[in-house]
Design a protein around this motif. Structure first.
Motif, mmCIF file in Angstrom:
data_model
loop_
_atom_site.group_PDB
_atom_site.id
_atom_site.type_symbol
_atom_site.label_atom_id
_atom_site.label_comp_id
_atom_site.label_asym_id
_atom_site.label_seq_id
_atom_site.Cartn_x
_atom_site.Cartn_y
_atom_site.Cartn_z
ATOM 1 N N ALA A 162 1.848 -1.292 0.076
ATOM 2 C CA ALA A 162 3.055 -0.587 0.531
ATOM 3 C C ALA A 162 2.684 0.533 1.492
ATOM 4 O O ALA A 162 3.338 0.713 2.533
ATOM 5 N N ALA A 163 1.643 1.273 1.178
ATOM 6 C CA ALA A 163 1.209 2.360 2.063
ATOM 7 C C ALA A 163 0.787 1.813 3.427
ATOM 8 O O ALA A 163 1.122 2.390 4.466
ATOM 9 N N ARG A 164 0.069 0.701 3.429
ATOM 10 C CA ARG A 164 -0.360 0.096 4.697
ATOM 11 C C ARG A 164 0.845 -0.395 5.507
ATOM 12 O O ARG A 164 0.914 -0.199 6.722
ATOM 13 N N ALA A 165 1.803 -1.035 4.841
ATOM 14 C CA ALA A 165 2.992 -1.540 5.535
ATOM 15 C C ALA A 165 3.838 -0.377 6.048
ATOM 16 O O ALA A 165 4.347 -0.420 7.173
ATOM 17 N N PHE A 166 3.968 0.656 5.237
ATOM 18 C CA PHE A 166 4.733 1.844 5.607
ATOM 19 C C PHE A 166 4.130 2.467 6.864
ATOM 20 O O PHE A 166 4.821 2.750 7.837
ATOM 21 N N GLY A 167 2.824 2.653 6.852
ATOM 22 C CA GLY A 167 2.134 3.237 7.994
ATOM 23 C C GLY A 167 2.148 2.336 9.215
ATOM 24 O O GLY A 167 2.169 2.817 10.349
ATOM 25 N N GLY A 168 2.143 1.028 9.003
ATOM 26 C CA GLY A 168 2.118 0.081 10.115
ATOM 27 C C GLY A 168 3.388 0.085 10.947
ATOM 28 O O GLY A 168 3.365 -0.294 12.114
ATOM 29 N N LEU A 169 4.500 0.513 10.371
ATOM 30 C CA LEU A 169 5.754 0.523 11.125
ATOM 31 C C LEU A 169 5.871 1.716 12.063
ATOM 32 O O LEU A 169 6.578 1.640 13.070
ATOM 33 N N ALA B 252 5.114 -5.883 -1.008
ATOM 34 C CA ALA B 252 4.420 -4.883 -1.824
ATOM 35 C C ALA B 252 5.307 -4.385 -2.960
ATOM 36 O O ALA B 252 4.834 -4.191 -4.086
ATOM 37 N N ILE B 253 6.598 -4.201 -2.689
ATOM 38 C CA ILE B 253 7.530 -3.770 -3.739
ATOM 39 C C ILE B 253 7.602 -4.824 -4.837
ATOM 40 O O ILE B 253 7.579 -4.505 -6.034
ATOM 41 N N LEU B 254 7.665 -6.092 -4.441
ATOM 42 C CA LEU B 254 7.701 -7.169 -5.444
ATOM 43 C C LEU B 254 6.396 -7.242 -6.225
ATOM 44 O O LEU B 254 6.406 -7.520 -7.429
#
Length: 183
Positions: free
Chosen positions: A78-85, A117-119
């Protein structure tokens, strides 16, 4: 002595994301999807029900540990996806006006890695607790995130002409699961 010039207040991140009271009332940018997602995530704080002990069965420690590790992996992803946006980040399914289409980093392997990631976090809680309630929450969260992602994709296709080509070759949330991967 010169008088200081008045400064305008900094933009609120909530306003930058497009959140407004009117949107909460009429769902103009998909606020109700966000509300449902938030309620289901918060419900994961509920205690397990029924507890495995109520069945006369002790939940195996290896399963509890595997669930905890799965939850932690979900947080990292989730942190990686959050930062990637970056600047394209919004909690709403409708993209921010003028936001870039992100197809690199975590978005190279799936179109909605934050939802994935949430799932994964929800699955981790379910396995760690051995709770039927949390299994139901996981399934409900999968349905909500699948619906939210579909709305998001309709808007992305309108904003980004190259989105359909990206969608055709990249899994949605979980590759191979029809509700979570449509191409």
């Amino acid at each position: 002595m010169p008088t200081p010039s008045p400064k305008s207040p900094p933009d609120s991140p909530l306003a930058d994301w497009g959140l407004s009271w009117g949107g909460w009332l009429d769902n103009r940018r998909g606020e109700w999807w966000l509300l449902a997602q938030g309620l289901l995530i918060a419900a994961h704080l509920l205690p397990p029900w029924p507890t495995p002990g109520s069945w006369g069965y002790a939940w195996p420690l290896p399963l509890a540990l595997a669930g905890a590790l799965t939850f932690l992996l979900g947080l990292v992803l989730a942190a990686r996806a959050f930062g990637g946006l970056g600047a394209s980040l919004t909690p709403l399914p409708d993209p921010k006006p003028g936001a870039a289409l992100v197809t690199s980093g975590p978005y190279r392997r799936c179109r909605h890695p934050l939802y994935q990631a949430i799932l994964l976090c929800s699955l981790g809680v379910t396995v760690a607790l051995g709770s039927l309630l949390h299994l139901a929450l996981l399934l409900a969260l999968a349905a909500v995130l699948g619906g939210k992602a579909r709305r998001e994709e309709r808007q992305l296709a309108l904003c980004h002409p190259d989105y359909p080509a990206y969608r055709a070759v990249t899994p949605a949330i979980v590759s191979g699961l029809p509700w979570l991967d449509w191409r």
